[in-house]
Write a protein that holds these residues in place. Structure first.
Motif, mmCIF file in Angstrom:
data_model
loop_
_atom_site.group_PDB
_atom_site.id
_atom_site.type_symbol
_atom_site.label_atom_id
_atom_site.label_comp_id
_atom_site.label_asym_id
_atom_site.label_seq_id
_atom_site.Cartn_x
_atom_site.Cartn_y
_atom_site.Cartn_z
ATOM 1 N N ALA A 69 0.821 -1.215 0.000
ATOM 2 C CA ALA A 69 0.000 0.000 0.000
ATOM 3 C C ALA A 69 0.851 1.260 0.000
ATOM 4 N N TYR A 70 2.039 1.202 0.585
ATOM 5 C CA TYR A 70 2.935 2.368 0.664
ATOM 6 C C TYR A 70 3.144 3.039 -0.701
ATOM 7 N N PRO A 71 3.648 2.332 -1.729
ATOM 8 C CA PRO A 71 3.860 3.023 -3.002
ATOM 9 C C PRO A 71 2.569 3.380 -3.725
ATOM 10 N N ILE A 72 1.549 2.529 -3.602
ATOM 11 C CA ILE A 72 0.300 2.785 -4.322
ATOM 12 C C ILE A 72 -0.373 4.050 -3.802
ATOM 13 N N VAL A 73 -0.546 4.119 -2.490
ATOM 14 C CA VAL A 73 -1.243 5.263 -1.895
ATOM 15 C C VAL A 73 -0.464 6.556 -2.120
ATOM 16 N N LEU A 74 0.846 6.516 -1.920
ATOM 17 C CA LEU A 74 1.639 7.738 -2.067
ATOM 18 C C LEU A 74 1.658 8.214 -3.515
ATOM 19 N N GLU A 75 1.834 7.320 -4.463
ATOM 20 C CA GLU A 75 1.879 7.740 -5.863
ATOM 21 C C GLU A 75 0.534 8.285 -6.333
ATOM 22 N N ALA A 76 -0.560 7.695 -5.853
ATOM 23 C CA ALA A 76 -1.875 8.145 -6.290
ATOM 24 C C ALA A 76 -2.333 9.406 -5.564
ATOM 25 N N ALA A 77 -1.926 9.575 -4.321
ATOM 26 C CA ALA A 77 -2.440 10.683 -3.512
ATOM 27 C C ALA A 77 -1.426 11.794 -3.274
ATOM 28 N N TRP A 78 -0.145 11.572 -3.592
ATOM 29 C CA TRP A 78 0.896 12.550 -3.294
ATOM 30 C C TRP A 78 1.621 12.969 -4.564
ATOM 31 N N HIS A 79 0.848 13.321 -5.586
ATOM 32 C CA HIS A 79 1.388 13.859 -6.839
ATOM 33 C C HIS A 79 2.393 12.918 -7.494
ATOM 34 N N GLY A 80 2.125 11.615 -7.426
ATOM 35 C CA GLY A 80 2.983 10.659 -8.115
ATOM 36 C C GLY A 80 4.341 10.460 -7.484
ATOM 37 N N GLN A 81 4.483 10.794 -6.210
ATOM 38 C CA GLN A 81 5.795 10.714 -5.572
ATOM 39 C C GLN A 81 5.743 9.919 -4.269
ATOM 40 N N THR A 82 6.766 9.135 -4.058
ATOM 41 C CA THR A 82 7.065 8.560 -2.757
ATOM 42 C C THR A 82 8.192 9.416 -2.173
ATOM 43 N N PRO A 83 8.524 9.245 -0.886
ATOM 44 C CA PRO A 83 9.649 10.018 -0.343
ATOM 45 C C PRO A 83 10.943 9.838 -1.132
ATOM 46 N N GLY A 84 11.194 8.620 -1.600
ATOM 47 C CA GLY A 84 12.401 8.392 -2.390
ATOM 48 C C GLY A 84 12.379 9.155 -3.704
ATOM 49 N N LYS A 85 11.252 9.112 -4.403
ATOM 50 C CA LYS A 85 11.143 9.843 -5.661
ATOM 51 C C LYS A 85 11.219 11.346 -5.419
ATOM 52 N N ARG A 86 10.628 11.805 -4.342
ATOM 53 C CA ARG A 86 10.683 13.240 -4.044
ATOM 54 C C ARG A 86 12.118 13.678 -3.765
#
Length: 226
Positions: A69-86
């Motif tokens: 759920a970590y990558p799915i929720v963050l990418e869908a709800a946080w402008h396509g970014q996880t902390p690593g991508k950000r």
């Protein structure tokens, strides 16, 4: 593989150039997320370990959520970014450049089970190297793309001198030179500022400190500060 651009034509006829990210920055972003998820699970294990069997069951639920759920929720709800991508300045977008939705986020992350085969994301790496836009199989199936995020533009800080319109039309390179003077001159000595301002005396009509002040005003005017 070098990072490249993907050209997308919108329905409005506007051409977008999406700076696709290669496998190296993507791998670094994944590593940061992996370390972060490991830290979260370590903290949870220390807390839930005191609950005995119940804590063990809750830990299994947390393990599933953190890794899926970590990558799915963050990418869908946080402008396509996880902390690593950000941290690496990356973002997941749809193939046409619009923000990624929930279904593509789910599909691209569930496809990690295939990209990870046979070990160490070997299939995903081969797919990234073979695709001109660095997409792994999950991106190809979900029609998504990992792109570099353009750095946020910071307005230059100039002395608070009232804007003044130049007395004549200026070419683009002349405008850029005056704005650059306004940004850098405050770090120079007063004598050096006056020396540079004297070069533009035909424009300012004055010299010395007043010439410097006049250039600051023109720079503020060129930046739209009316």
């Amino acid at each position: 593989m070098l990072d490249t651009y993907r050209e997308v034509l919108t329905p409005e006829g506007v051409v977008l150039h999406l700076p696709a990210a290669g496998p190296v920055p993507r791998a670094l972003a994944w590593l940061i997320d992996l370390l972060l998820r490991g830290a979260i699970l370590l903290a949870l294990s220390m807390v839930l370990g005191a609950l005995g069997g119940l804590g063990g069951g809750l830990y299994l639920v947390a393990l599933f959520l953190v890794f899926w759920a970590y990558p799915i929720v963050l990418e869908a709800a946080w402008h396509g970014q996880t902390p690593g991508k950000r941290a690496l300045g990356l973002r997941v977008v749809a193939g046409d450049g619009v923000p990624v939705g929930w279904l593509p986020a789910v599909v691209r992350n569930l496809m990690r089970t295939v990209d990870m085969l046979p070990f160490a994301y070997a299939t995903g790496l081969v797919a990234c190297l073979c695709d001109r836009h660095g997409r792994r199989l999950g991106d190809l199936v979900a029609d998504t793309l990992v792109v570099h995020v353009a750095p946020r533009r910071i307005d230059p800080v100039l002395p608070p001198v009232p804007p003044q319109a130049p007395g004549q039309s200026l070419l683009p390179d002349e405008q850029a030179a005056i704005v650059a003077f306004g940004e850098r001159a405050p770090r120079l000595s007063a004598a050096r500022q006056a020396e540079l301002a004297a070069l533009l005396q035909p424009l300012t009509g004055t010299a010395g400190g007043e010439g410097v002040r006049r250039l600051y005003g023109i720079a503020n005017w060129l930046l739209g500060r009316r």
